[in-house]
Scaffold this motif. Structure first.
Motif, PDB file in Angstrom:
ATOM      1  N   THR A 131       0.734  -1.330  -0.087  1.00 32.49           N
ATOM      2  CA  THR A 131       0.207  -0.061   0.004  1.00 32.49           C
ATOM      3  C   THR A 131       0.976   1.207  -0.041  1.00 32.49           C
ATOM      4  OG1 THR A 131      -0.056  -0.441   2.440  1.00 32.49           O
ATOM      5  CG2 THR A 131      -2.046  -1.018   1.296  1.00 32.49           C
ATOM      6  N   TRP A 132       2.055   1.078  -0.162  1.00 32.71           N
ATOM      7  CA  TRP A 132       2.993   2.335  -0.167  1.00 32.71           C
ATOM      8  C   TRP A 132       2.845   2.934  -1.331  1.00 32.71           C
ATOM      9  CZ3 TRP A 132       6.721  -2.148   0.742  1.00 32.71           C
ATOM     10  CH2 TRP A 132       6.960  -2.209   2.033  1.00 32.71           C
ATOM     11  N   CYS A 133       2.945   4.357  -1.427  1.00 34.38           N
ATOM     12  CA  CYS A 133       2.699   5.290  -2.595  1.00 34.38           C
ATOM     13  C   CYS A 133       3.633   4.717  -3.630  1.00 34.38           C
ATOM     14  CB  CYS A 133       3.109   6.757  -2.322  1.00 34.38           C
ATOM     15  SG  CYS A 133       2.506   7.212  -0.765  1.00 34.38           S
ATOM     16  N   ASP A 134       3.225   5.194  -4.959  1.00 32.01           N
ATOM     17  CA  ASP A 134       4.330   4.905  -6.099  1.00 32.01           C
ATOM     18  C   ASP A 134       5.561   5.585  -5.664  1.00 32.01           C
ATOM     19  OD1 ASP A 134       2.241   3.479  -7.162  1.00 32.01           O
ATOM     20  OD2 ASP A 134       1.761   5.109  -8.825  1.00 32.01           O
ATOM     21  N   GLY A 135       6.582   4.822  -6.001  1.00 36.04           N
ATOM     22  CA  GLY A 135       7.982   5.602  -5.954  1.00 36.04           C
ATOM     23  C   GLY A 135       8.414   5.532  -4.420  1.00 36.04           C
ATOM     24  N   CYS A 136       7.665   4.818  -3.681  1.00 37.91           N
ATOM     25  CA  CYS A 136       8.382   4.988  -2.217  1.00 37.91           C
ATOM     26  C   CYS A 136       9.508   4.307  -2.049  1.00 37.91           C
ATOM     27  CB  CYS A 136       7.117   4.413  -1.307  1.00 37.91           C
ATOM     28  SG  CYS A 136       7.581   4.180   0.432  1.00 37.91           S
ATOM     29  N   GLY A 137      10.390   4.431  -1.373  1.00 38.87           N
ATOM     30  CA  GLY A 137      11.657   4.023  -1.046  1.00 38.87           C
ATOM     31  C   GLY A 137      11.620   2.587  -0.428  1.00 38.87           C
ATOM     32  N   ASN A 138      10.374   2.383   0.278  1.00 40.53           N
ATOM     33  CA  ASN A 138      10.136   1.071   1.018  1.00 40.53           C
ATOM     34  C   ASN A 138      10.247  -0.020   0.128  1.00 40.53           C
ATOM     35  OD1 ASN A 138       9.814   1.562   3.822  1.00 40.53           O
ATOM     36  ND2 ASN A 138       8.118   2.873   3.303  1.00 40.53           N
ATOM     37  N   TYR A 139       9.909   0.201  -1.177  1.00 44.58           N
ATOM     38  CA  TYR A 139       9.851  -1.119  -2.077  1.00 44.58           C
ATOM     39  C   TYR A 139      11.202  -1.710  -2.207  1.00 44.58           C
ATOM     40  CZ  TYR A 139       4.871   0.174  -3.522  1.00 44.58           C
ATOM     41  OH  TYR A 139       3.586   0.577  -3.588  1.00 44.58           O
ATOM     42  N   GLY A 156       4.995   3.440  11.447  1.00 46.68           N
ATOM     43  CA  GLY A 156       5.405   4.453  10.425  1.00 46.68           C
ATOM     44  C   GLY A 156       5.084   3.603   8.978  1.00 46.68           C
ATOM     45  N   CYS A 157       5.400   4.463   7.869  1.00 43.38           N
ATOM     46  CA  CYS A 157       4.991   3.741   6.779  1.00 43.38           C
ATOM     47  C   CYS A 157       5.645   2.351   6.467  1.00 43.38           C
ATOM     48  CB  CYS A 157       5.243   4.994   5.434  1.00 43.38           C
ATOM     49  SG  CYS A 157       4.190   6.197   5.528  1.00 43.38           S
ATOM     50  N   HIS A 158       7.132   2.440   6.939  1.00 38.71           N
ATOM     51  CA  HIS A 158       7.845   1.180   7.003  1.00 38.71           C
ATOM     52  C   HIS A 158       7.140  -0.061   7.375  1.00 38.71           C
ATOM     53  CE1 HIS A 158       9.080   2.263  10.864  1.00 38.71           C
ATOM     54  NE2 HIS A 158       9.208   0.841  10.923  1.00 38.71           N
ATOM     55  N   ASN A 205      15.075   6.383   6.949  1.00 38.35           N
ATOM     56  CA  ASN A 205      15.241   7.663   6.866  1.00 38.35           C
ATOM     57  C   ASN A 205      14.548   8.557   5.483  1.00 38.35           C
ATOM     58  OD1 ASN A 205      16.118  10.200   7.183  1.00 38.35           O
ATOM     59  ND2 ASN A 205      18.219   9.687   7.315  1.00 38.35           N
ATOM     60  N   ASN A 206      13.554   9.128   5.778  1.00 39.42           N
ATOM     61  CA  ASN A 206      13.023   9.833   4.636  1.00 39.42           C
ATOM     62  C   ASN A 206      12.758  11.130   5.275  1.00 39.42           C
ATOM     63  OD1 ASN A 206      10.578   9.723   6.272  1.00 39.42           O
ATOM     64  ND2 ASN A 206       9.718   8.033   4.945  1.00 39.42           N
ATOM     65  N   ALA A 207      13.465  11.641   6.396  1.00 37.13           N
ATOM     66  CA  ALA A 207      13.416  13.061   6.774  1.00 37.13           C
ATOM     67  C   ALA A 207      12.081  13.702   7.092  1.00 37.13           C
ATOM     68  CB  ALA A 207      14.310  13.888   5.942  1.00 37.13           C
ATOM     69  N   TYR A 233       7.861  12.515   8.918  1.00 37.52           N
ATOM     70  CA  TYR A 233       6.829  11.532   9.218  1.00 37.52           C
ATOM     71  C   TYR A 233       5.886  11.398   8.478  1.00 37.52           C
ATOM     72  CZ  TYR A 233       7.968  12.477  14.319  1.00 37.52           C
ATOM     73  OH  TYR A 233       8.496  12.427  15.799  1.00 37.52           O
ATOM     74  N   GLY A 234       6.054  10.224   7.490  1.00 37.77           N
ATOM     75  CA  GLY A 234       5.309  10.151   6.344  1.00 37.77           C
ATOM     76  C   GLY A 234       3.753   9.658   6.651  1.00 37.77           C
ATOM     77  N   LEU A 235       3.726   8.932   7.634  1.00 41.59           N
ATOM     78  CA  LEU A 235       2.461   8.036   7.930  1.00 41.59           C
ATOM     79  C   LEU A 235       1.437   9.158   8.404  1.00 41.59           C
ATOM     80  CD1 LEU A 235       1.142   5.301   7.982  1.00 41.59           C
ATOM     81  CD2 LEU A 235       1.727   5.072  10.423  1.00 41.59           C
ATOM     82  N   ALA A 290      13.544   7.474  -0.290  1.00 41.08           N
ATOM     83  CA  ALA A 290      12.553   8.444  -0.909  1.00 41.08           C
ATOM     84  C   ALA A 290      11.215   8.606  -0.516  1.00 41.08           C
ATOM     85  CB  ALA A 290      12.531   8.273  -2.555  1.00 41.08           C
ATOM     86  N   CYS A 291      10.587   9.624  -0.262  1.00 45.89           N
ATOM     87  CA  CYS A 291       9.308   9.582  -0.066  1.00 45.89           C
ATOM     88  C   CYS A 291       8.468  10.840  -0.786  1.00 45.89           C
ATOM     89  CB  CYS A 291       8.873  10.006   1.597  1.00 45.89           C
ATOM     90  SG  CYS A 291       7.367  10.480   2.000  1.00 45.89           S
ATOM     91  N   PRO A 292       8.213  10.489  -2.232  1.00 39.55           N
ATOM     92  CA  PRO A 292       8.014  11.126  -3.212  1.00 39.55           C
ATOM     93  C   PRO A 292       6.511  12.174  -2.754  1.00 39.55           C
ATOM     94  CG  PRO A 292       7.354   8.968  -3.979  1.00 39.55           C
ATOM     95  CD  PRO A 292       8.285   8.875  -2.552  1.00 39.55           C
ATOM     96  N   THR A 293       5.920  11.558  -1.849  1.00 42.39           N
ATOM     97  CA  THR A 293       4.578  12.182  -1.518  1.00 42.39           C
ATOM     98  C   THR A 293       4.792  13.383  -0.573  1.00 42.39           C
ATOM     99  OG1 THR A 293       3.616   9.997  -1.813  1.00 42.39           O
ATOM    100  CG2 THR A 293       2.226  11.810  -0.414  1.00 42.39           C
ATOM    101  N   TYR A 294       5.635  13.236   0.531  1.00 41.84           N
ATOM    102  CA  TYR A 294       6.077  14.413   1.273  1.00 41.84           C
ATOM    103  C   TYR A 294       7.454  14.915   1.720  1.00 41.84           C
ATOM    104  CZ  TYR A 294       1.514  12.748   2.923  1.00 41.84           C
ATOM    105  OH  TYR A 294       0.183  12.559   2.980  1.00 41.84           O
ATOM    106  N   ASN A 295       8.372  14.207   0.950  1.00 40.27           N
ATOM    107  CA  ASN A 295       9.757  14.738   0.885  1.00 40.27           C
ATOM    108  C   ASN A 295       9.958  15.162  -0.368  1.00 40.27           C
ATOM    109  OD1 ASN A 295      12.628  15.052   0.829  1.00 40.27           O
ATOM    110  ND2 ASN A 295      13.002  13.658   2.349  1.00 40.27           N
TER     111      ASN A 295
HETATM  112 FE1  SF4 Z   1       6.422   5.796   1.308  1.00 39.31          FE
HETATM  113 FE2  SF4 Z   1       6.039   8.754   2.012  1.00 39.31          FE
HETATM  114 FE3  SF4 Z   1       4.052   7.057   0.868  1.00 39.31          FE
HETATM  115 FE4  SF4 Z   1       4.852   6.831   3.177  1.00 39.31          FE
HETATM  116  S1  SF4 Z   1       4.048   8.605   2.458  1.00 39.31           S
HETATM  117  S2  SF4 Z   1       4.173   5.175   1.765  1.00 39.31           S
HETATM  118  S3  SF4 Z   1       7.097   6.786   3.126  1.00 39.31           S
HETATM  119  S4  SF4 Z   1       6.096   7.589  -0.126  1.00 39.31           S
END
Ligand code: SF4
Length: 302
Positions: free
Chosen positions: A29-37, A64-66, A134-136, A138-140, A213-218
């Motif tokens: 369920t992570w966003c597209d491009g999320c570094g968690n993948y 957290g998202c991770h 470390n996406n600098a 709080y993404g969640l 990378a956290c393309p949604t918020y960073n």
């Molecule tokens: Fe990944 Fe950022 Fe989306 Fe969380 S908010 S799933 S860290 S891209």
């Protein structure tokens, strides 16, 4: 009986079946491009390359998202409270020192409410891996500033710019005399695999800073921004036993960002090896607690 071909290969020749055994079948369920993948793929691959099956590892997740990886990566798993993953993981290691432990935490939890746990895990040198996602931010919780967000950066919790100074995380970690420090990048899976394999095999606390990378918020340290700046210290001739240089290249990110195994000290014993006072005692501390008769104390409470 495990029929999946698990054996330590030490190479890129790994079994697809072994990789699949780490998949839970749940949709990411992570966003597209999320570094968690990328980190998710690297953890699976490193465990398989080391010949560790899902029942042979304990994976601990912070909030957290991770943390959503806890239902996407097989193995014994624990998803705990915010900022508290290190004590959970350390406790698991004390209970069963035979199993490798990988703990995950974000920069928000680790360097704010959980920072005290990090301090004592490093000085205790518990044998476990800690992956800092470390996406600098709080993404969640939708882009709140964390202690590692750049000062002045507008975030959802600080639309006019984060007023506090950014915590110098690597300088802080090195000030605690760690025995293993590495930095990876979520866009480089092969390097993350080699870092994680070394971290899992380290006898002591392995701190792995994964820039993700956290393309949604960073919007400041993006995948592309990181890609332009990271370099592999191994290719640069770095000696990971050189503490002074390791600290210097870890801290200085003004032009380039060092990645790879920055520092490793194999001479410092892990926590269990330091328990000389327990020599000759055959049980583990947790077994002794289990056997302790507390009825006398309970009576006082009745
Ligand atoms: Fe990944 Fe950022 Fe989306 Fe969380 S908010 S799933 S860290 S891209």
């Amino acid at each position: 009986m495990n029929s999946i071909p698990f054996h330590s290969t030490g190479s890129s020749e790994i079994s697809g079946e072994a990789m699949k055994s780490y998949s839970c079948g749940n949709t990411c369920t992570w966003c597209d491009g999320c570094g968690n993948y990328g980190i998710w793929a690297a953890i699976k691959r490193s465990l398989v390359e080391l010949g560790i099956p899902p029942h042979g590892v304990f994976l601990c997740y912070d909030v957290g998202c991770h943390g959503n990886m806890s239902d996407k990566l097989s193995g014994y798993r624990f998803h705990g409270l915010h900022g508290r993953v290190i004590p959970f993981a350390a406790g698991a290691k004390l209970a069963n020192p035979r199993i490798p432990i990988i703990a995950h935490g974000g920069d928000g939890a680790c360097f704010s409410e959980g920072v005290g746990h990090l301090v004592h895990a490093i000085r205790s040198n518990y044998t476990m891996v800690f992956i800092l996602h470390n996406n600098a931010n709080y993404g969640l919780t939708t882009g709140q500033a964390s202690a590692l967000t750049w000062q002045g950066q507008p975030m959802n919790s600080a639309p006019n710019g984060m007023p506090e100074a950014t915590l110098p995380s690597m300088d802080f970690v090195f000030s605690l005399q760690p025995t293993f420090v590495a930095r990876g990048f979520s866009g480089d899976i092969p390097q993350m695999v080699s870092i994680l394999k070394a971290a899992i095999q380290h006898r002591g606390f392995a701190f792995v800073d994964m820039l993700q990378a956290c393309p949604t918020y960073n919007t400041f340290a993006t995948h592309e921004w990181l890609l332009e700046r990271v370099y592999d210290v191994a290719a640069d001739g770095h000696d990971p036993s050189d503490f002074v240089r390791a600290r210097a290249i870890a801290v200085d990110t003004s032009e380039r960002i060092s990645t790879g195994i920055l520092y490793q000290n194999t001479a410092v014993p892990g926590f269990y090896e330091r328990l000389k006072s327990r020599e000759g005692i055959q049980t583990f501390p947790v077994e002794e607690v289990q056997k302790y008769d507390v009825r006398e104390y309970m009576q006082e409470l009745v």
